[in-house]
Design an enzyme around this catalytic site. Sequence first.
Site, short mmCIF file in Angstrom:
data_model
loop_
_atom_site.label_atom_id
_atom_site.label_comp_id
_atom_site.label_asym_id
_atom_site.label_seq_id
_atom_site.Cartn_x
_atom_site.Cartn_y
_atom_site.Cartn_z
N HIS A 198 36.86 -46.91 9.31
CA HIS A 198 37.47 -47.50 8.11
C HIS A 198 36.43 -47.50 6.98
O HIS A 198 35.32 -46.98 7.15
CB HIS A 198 37.84 -48.97 8.39
CG HIS A 198 38.92 -49.17 9.38
ND1 HIS A 198 40.25 -48.94 9.11
CD2 HIS A 198 38.86 -49.60 10.67
CE1 HIS A 198 40.96 -49.24 10.17
NE2 HIS A 198 40.16 -49.64 11.14
N CYS A 224 42.02 -45.11 13.04
CA CYS A 224 42.04 -46.22 14.00
C CYS A 224 43.39 -46.41 14.67
O CYS A 224 43.72 -45.63 15.56
CB CYS A 224 41.54 -47.49 13.31
SG CYS A 224 40.90 -48.70 14.46
N1 GLN Z 1 44.90 -52.66 16.86
C1 GLN Z 1 44.04 -51.55 17.22
C2 GLN Z 1 42.79 -52.02 17.99
O1 GLN Z 1 42.46 -53.20 17.92
C3 GLN Z 1 43.60 -50.78 15.99
C4 GLN Z 1 42.74 -51.62 15.06
C5 GLN Z 1 42.50 -50.96 13.71
O2 GLN Z 1 43.27 -50.12 13.24
N2 GLN Z 1 41.38 -51.37 13.05
O3 GLN Z 1 42.15 -51.22 18.63
#
Ligand code: GLN
Length: 244
Positions: free
Chosen positions: A195, A97
């Site tokens: 995740h 992510c």
């Molecule tokens: N901050 C990034 C987004 O909102 C990554 C989010 C995350 O790692 N879950 O896209």
Amino acid sequence: MKMELNIVDFYSDVLNIYGDIGNLLCLKKRCQWRDITINQKCFSIGEDIDLDYEDTDLILIGGGSDRNQEAIANNFLNQRKYIDSYLDNDGVLLAVCGSYQMFGNNFKNIDGMDINCLEIFDMETIISKDRLIGDIILNSNIELGNDKIVGFENHGGNSYHDYNTLGIVDIGFGNNKDAVDEGLVFKNFIGTYLHGPLLPKNPHLADYLILSALKNKYEISSLSPLDDSIESKAHDFMVNKYLS
Ligand code: GLN
């Protein structure tokens, strides 16, 4: 033959949303069960990091909020040469992510502030106020022995690139709100929005990473099988919940 892997874990005290550190724990345990020695190095911001890409076998980086991505950005950019050389030499790396996004070109957070990125891949990430959240199931584009990869996604970033992807989306969003696929695969780099943590519920993907890393060091073509009955139960629960 006694084998060992040198695993580098970056920023898991900052980029660990939804327990992405579980990916490291899963890989360590699956190696220990096979009597493969793990030498683990964990780094975070504020630390002088001096790594030799030739002495690294596997790199893991998790995900986090825009703010946490900003927090690691400067230190992360300082690792660019090491990571670029590592990937050029078929180094195995899993980026989840937020860290996946940061392998692309710079992108702006929801407040329009630039988050500096490594610019290793030609990928654009555009933050939208509508977040892409929920369970996600992929049909894997890489041969894993089990064609499904399950996880959970929560990102405002919409990523666009022309590289190979990890899988075709069965359930969920993927790389962006209009995507039919998800992730980025290039050599032994895997970037993904999944995740979960990702690996405990996808033991086939965990073993793919372990075997890829071992193949870079040893004459090996397969891993000894493990009893994945519990892992498969968790994995199949997700698949059956949405696809049966
Ligand atoms: N901050 C990034 C987004 O909102 C990554 C989010 C995350 O790692 N879950 O896209």
